[in-house]
Design an enzyme around this catalytic site. Structure first.
Site, PDB file in Angstrom:
ATOM      1  N   GLU A   1     -61.047  46.236-181.964  1.00  0.00           N
ATOM      2  CA  GLU A   1     -60.768  45.877-180.578  1.00  0.00           C
ATOM      3  C   GLU A   1     -61.823  44.848-180.180  1.00  0.00           C
ATOM      4  O   GLU A   1     -62.974  45.192-179.952  1.00  0.00           O
ATOM      5  CB  GLU A   1     -60.849  47.086-179.641  1.00  0.00           C
ATOM      6  CG  GLU A   1     -60.499  46.709-178.211  1.00  0.00           C
ATOM      7  CD  GLU A   1     -61.177  47.566-177.152  1.00  0.00           C
ATOM      8  OE1 GLU A   1     -60.623  47.691-176.054  1.00  0.00           O
ATOM      9  OE2 GLU A   1     -62.278  48.093-177.405  1.00  0.00           O
TER      10      GLU A   1
ATOM     11  N   ASP B   1     -63.713  50.642-181.277  1.00  0.00           N
ATOM     12  CA  ASP B   1     -63.800  50.309-179.861  1.00  0.00           C
ATOM     13  C   ASP B   1     -64.910  49.276-179.627  1.00  0.00           C
ATOM     14  O   ASP B   1     -65.983  49.350-180.218  1.00  0.00           O
ATOM     15  CB  ASP B   1     -64.104  51.600-179.083  1.00  0.00           C
ATOM     16  CG  ASP B   1     -64.071  51.418-177.591  1.00  0.00           C
ATOM     17  OD1 ASP B   1     -63.005  51.042-177.071  1.00  0.00           O
ATOM     18  OD2 ASP B   1     -65.107  51.655-176.938  1.00  0.00           O
TER      19      ASP B   1
END
Length: 537
Positions: free
Chosen positions: A261, A203
């Protein structure tokens, strides 16, 4: 292709655990619910699961505010439940990727609680980014950075210092210049690798290192063209972190992977997937593409070129848990536009047209060489909940912006499994953490299984053809197009024709392998907003 490079052509299915399947009836999806549906996923034909966060968390941001990285939140079950899920997936030949959230923790993490209990300048505070404020009394934030979720990126604590949070105030950013932070995440990685996970989705992979001095930034930093910009993103030091992680994963064999990401220009993203860093990165240019042939072709060519230059594989993704589902976006008057939300008072998509286009675009996506990511429910053709009353919304971005950012709840609604059951079969109790729209009955799994014209059947058919024809490891070649709103390509022995216009086109004479829905191929004609796979041999 060697086995250790399974990810190079894998189809990976994102599971948002709280909305996939609820085994205990409390209204919240759980790990046992995922385990109960593994046969469904195996029959779909995917290669791996990616689980969004299930760690201990106060759930201020749906689990992306982690309080304990090495335990399961009771909402989702126990570590034993995770082990059963992992074993069950492996028994069915599916890999498991787990989400890792290294940019920030929850404000309830033991480290941050220690930081609050200790004075400025203490080792406990040095794990996070605490700074003195500006102004005569330190009453102003240390700089002008803005949170992704709206408002200032700084919150003041009782003794007057401020801490940085690029997201919600309950998500303080770690200071990755502190070696203690890196050592802790090595422990976390090893904990899950030793349990047998096959990889990590990282993330905010471009956010952990901030520019020294934390200078003011007057430019746009959120969702600008080409991705995030500013001194809080994409600093060179992040690559030292991923080179270290790469070495750690290699200790557990040659078949563990990471996917980044990182909302950046493709050329910058490629730096994250060099041979000694991560294995994959999400292709957000493709995710936000409009229903436009020239734009799609440009993005595909650019994506293949920049990833190929570093020897990495390309990924293709159309929806995830952070934005409006593509079946809804493609039904807007500007098809493919990416609104923050679609809610009451907003333009409502043409549901039938959005689904028609969604079925067509998957035929392009799954024909491309590389790896594809699917978001749970897209195989059913699910739209967003576009008429959800604001009183049900839970996304922190909605509250921090006073509703200006409508939040991401519309794409996170529990899945429909049985049309005539409570909560559409999400559980047996009828409880659900977000309301489901009435039209989800039409998309329920039990109404689509074994139905030749269903979206679920189309996905099953395409995933099998993709494997049988080795499309993920193939090579793309564009073919002449009859019109500027039509894409024609070949990959191995498969020819793909995608008609993005409204009027029919003539097809080359060749055996039909698949069509986006029954009847769109009529003899040698392909209808508008439709696609076909033909034999290219």
């Amino acid at each position: 292709m060697t086995q250790q490079q399974w990810w190079r052509d894998a189809v990976i299915y994102q599971i948002y655990p709280r909305s996939f399947m609820d085994a205990n009836g409390d209204g919240m999806g759980d790990l046992a619910g995922v385990t109960a549906r593994l046969d469904y996923l195996a029959a779909l034909g995917i290669d791996a699961l990616w689980l969004s966060p299930f760690y201990r968390s106060p759930q201020a941001d749906a689990g992306y505010d982690v309080a304990d990285y090495c335990d399961v939140d009771p909402l989702f079950g126990t570590l034993d439940d995770f082990d059963r899920l992992l074993a069950g997936a492996h028994e069915r030949g599916m890999r498991v990727i787990v989400d890792l959230v290294p940019n920030h923790s929850s404000s309830e993490h033991v480290w941050f609680q220690e930081a609050l209990a200790n004075p400025p300048g203490s080792p406990a505070r040095a794990r996070y980014i605490f700074r003195d404020g500006r102004g005569e009394q330190g009453e102003l934030p240390p700089n002008n950075w803005q949170s992704i979720f709206g408002g200032a990126a700084w919150t003041r604590v009782e003794d007057g210092q401020w801490y940085l949070h690029m997201f919600d105030s309950t998500q303080p950013d770690f200071d990755w210049q502190n070696p203690e932070v890196g050592d802790e995440f090595e422990r976390v990685l090893r904990f899950w690798l030793a349990r047998g996970v096959d990889g990590f989705r990282v993330d905010v992979a471009h956010g952990m290192i901030k520019q020294p001095g934390l200078p003011d930034w007057d430019g746009e930093q959120v969702m600008v063209e080409g991705g995030n910009r500013g001194p809080m993103w994409d600093q060179d030091g992040v690559h030292d972190i991923y080179r270290r992680w790469h070495r750690i994963l290699a200790e557990y064999g040659d078949d563990r992977m990471m996917v980044a990401e990182a909302w950046l220009k493709p050329e910058r993203v490629a730096r994250y997937i060099r041979p000694d860093e991560m294995q994959q990165a999400f292709n957000f240019d493709y995710l936000i593409a409009h229903w436009d042939a020239a734009e799609l072709r440009t993005i595909i060519d650019r994506s293949l070129a920049v990833t190929g230059a570093v020897g990495a594989t390309t990924t293709w993704v159309m929806s995830n848990h952070d934005g409006v589902r593509h079946a809804s976006r493609l039904g807007l008057s500007n098809p493919g536009a990416r609104p923050q939300k679609i809610g009451i008072g907003d333009e409502q998509p043409d549901e039938a047209l959005g689904l028609r286009r969604a079925r067509a675009i998957i035929m392009l996506t799954l024909a491309l060489p590389g790896s594809a990511y699917l978001y749970q429910g897209e195989e059913l053709g699910l739209p967003d909940h576009t008429s959800m009353p604001d009183r049900y919304r839970q996304d922190p971005g909605f509250f921090r912006t006073g509703g200006e950012d409508g939040g991401r709840d519309g794409c996170r609604v529990p899945l429909p499994w049985r049309a005539d059951a409570p909560a559409f079969g999400f559980n047996d109790s009828g409880e659900r953490w977000l309301p489901q729209p009435d039209n989800y009955a039409d998309y329920a799994v039990d109404r689509q299984l074994d139905r030749p014209d269903s979206t679920l059947t189309l996905y099953q058919q395409l995933l099998k053809l993709r494997r049988d024809h080795n499309l993920g490891q193939g090579e793309l070649a564009w073919a002449p197009s009859p019109r500027e709103d039509v894409l024609v390509l070949t990959n191995g022995d498969v020819r793909v024709v995608l008609n993005l216009g409204d009027t029919p086109i003539d097809l080359p004479a060749a055996p039909l392998l698949a069509q986006s829905q029954p009847g769109v191929v009529n003899g040698t004609t392909l209808a508008g907003n439709a696609a076909a796979w033909l034999s290219a041999t």
